[in-house]
Scaffold this active site. Structure first.
Site, PDB file in Angstrom:
ATOM      1  N   ARG A 175     -11.616   8.532  10.660  1.00  0.00           N
ATOM      2  CA  ARG A 175     -10.672   7.158  11.152  1.00  0.00           C
ATOM      3  C   ARG A 175     -11.001   6.641   9.300  1.00  0.00           C
ATOM      4  O   ARG A 175     -11.093   5.319   8.925  1.00  0.00           O
ATOM      5  CB  ARG A 175     -11.248   6.505  11.339  1.00  0.00           C
ATOM      6  CG  ARG A 175     -10.726   6.839  12.977  1.00  0.00           C
ATOM      7  CD  ARG A 175      -9.454   7.538  13.593  1.00  0.00           C
ATOM      8  NE  ARG A 175      -9.837   8.072  14.923  1.00  0.00           N
ATOM      9  CZ  ARG A 175      -9.913   9.397  14.654  1.00  0.00           C
ATOM     10  NH1 ARG A 175     -10.609  10.132  14.022  1.00  0.00           N
ATOM     11  NH2 ARG A 175     -10.443  10.011  16.316  1.00  0.00           N
ATOM     12  N   SER A 226      -6.183   3.476  20.888  1.00  0.00           N
ATOM     13  CA  SER A 226      -6.954   2.991  21.109  1.00  0.00           C
ATOM     14  C   SER A 226      -7.094   2.338  19.496  1.00  0.00           C
ATOM     15  O   SER A 226      -6.768   2.161  18.561  1.00  0.00           O
ATOM     16  CB  SER A 226      -7.999   4.113  20.133  1.00  0.00           C
ATOM     17  OG  SER A 226      -8.235   5.202  21.382  1.00  0.00           O
ATOM     18  N   GLU A 296      -8.885  -0.482  14.905  1.00  0.00           N
ATOM     19  CA  GLU A 296      -8.789   0.972  14.095  1.00  0.00           C
ATOM     20  C   GLU A 296      -7.004   0.910  13.198  1.00  0.00           C
ATOM     21  O   GLU A 296      -6.341   1.635  12.769  1.00  0.00           O
ATOM     22  CB  GLU A 296      -8.036   2.421  15.247  1.00  0.00           C
ATOM     23  CG  GLU A 296      -9.437   3.274  15.075  1.00  0.00           C
ATOM     24  CD  GLU A 296      -9.161   4.659  16.011  1.00  0.00           C
ATOM     25  OE1 GLU A 296      -8.184   4.901  16.546  1.00  0.00           O
ATOM     26  OE2 GLU A 296      -9.932   5.507  16.433  1.00  0.00           O
TER      27      GLU A 296
END
Length: 304
Positions: A175, A226, A296
């Site tokens: 990420r 998420s 995130e």
């Protein structure tokens, strides 16, 4: 938030649509947040290049796809939001590679690959975003990550110049994607390298992944996917659930009972509700487990 005076754009030859004070709740999957001072929908890549050439260098820009990884605070975004969905939509085979522009949704990309007898793109169907956002954060799920498939990428500079870059020019991790040489650039597209495979097997895999996603995620309520990255050797959802936070609510924002790493809008949540719940979850997990969770989702704009 008091918006500044509108930036003057010459708009010479532009074919897209410029909106003012556009509610970002219409464009983010949480269905919450403030307004964008300006909101531009380019007609295509060439129009976006013309737009960038005419945009003042100090104008804040925010590129959005499906808005599935984004929260705009209630005070709004003082600058211009550029919507890639519906604009940068080209998707085609170029020899053995798939060329896809930044506004192509993951599910469409997965289906296109399958239809062209390519395998390895099935996981894209489980990502509720567009290629531009997936490249920006190296999005992934079910064992696949975006940059594993990127042969090379196409970027736009602030001045509207179109460039190509190779993966080795970036620091790429979980990420995490950073250009080694700092530059104000935006992903416009990518060439993806995929193995040849069986179209029916690929379609079946896509079906299985979508069924798994539907069974495990609260897709019936507005959410952003998420919320937190998985810590090394652990899972954010497991930590959050272990701290008894499922069902925790602030205003209209709630930690999902179905998947603890999702925050859902159960009714008229403000961006502040969502951000405050994110902060409370982080603080509680750190206090009880010593593990720091890192979001995130991207949070931008000003508080109300």
């Amino acid at each position: 938030m008091k918006m500044s005076e509108p930036t003057q754009f010459s708009a010479a030859g532009l074919r897209g649509e410029m909106l003012h004070d556009e509610p970002m709740s219409r464009h983010v999957s949480w269905r919450a947040g403030g307004v964008a001072q300006r909101f531009y929908r380019p007609a295509d890549l060439a129009d976006l290049q013309d737009f960038l050439r005419q945009t003042p260098a100090d104008e804040p820009l925010l590129f959005v796809g499906l808005g599935s990884n984004l929260l705009v605070r209630d005070g709004g975004f003082c600058g211009t939001v550029v919507q890639m969905v519906g604009a940068l939509t080209e998707l085609r085979m170029e020899g053995e590679l798939i060329y896809a522009q930044a506004g192509v949704p993951g599910a469409k990309l997965a289906r296109f690959a399958a239809s062209n007898n390519r395998c390895g793109a099935e996981f894209f169907a489980g990502i509720p975003g567009t290629l531009g956002g997936m490249l920006t954060m190296n999005a992934g799920c079910y064992g696949g990550e975006t940059w594993q498939k990127a042969e090379r990428v196409q970027v736009l500079t602030r001045s509207g110049e179109l460039l190509e870059r190779m993966p080795q020019e970036y620091e790429i991790g979980y990420r995490h994607v950073v250009l080694h040489k700092a530059s104000d650039e935006f992903f416009a597209g990518a060439w993806l390298k995929l193995e040849k495979g069986d179209v029916e097997e690929a379609r079946q895999e896509i079906k299985v992944l979508l069924e798994k996603r539907s069974a495990s995620q609260p897709l019936n309520l507005p959410n952003a996917g998420s919320v937190f990255r998985n810590p090394p050797g652990n899972h954010a959802a497991k930590l959050i659930e272990g701290c008894g936070l499922k069902g925790k609510r602030i205003g209209g924002a709630e930690v999902s009972e179905k998947h603890a790493n999702f925050i859902v809008n159960v009714g008229n949540a403000t961006a502040a509700d969502i951000e405050n719940l994110i902060d409370e979850v982080r603080a509680t997990v750190e206090a009880k487990t010593g593990v720091q969770l890192h979001p995130e989702v991207r949070i931008v704009g000003d508080a109300a």
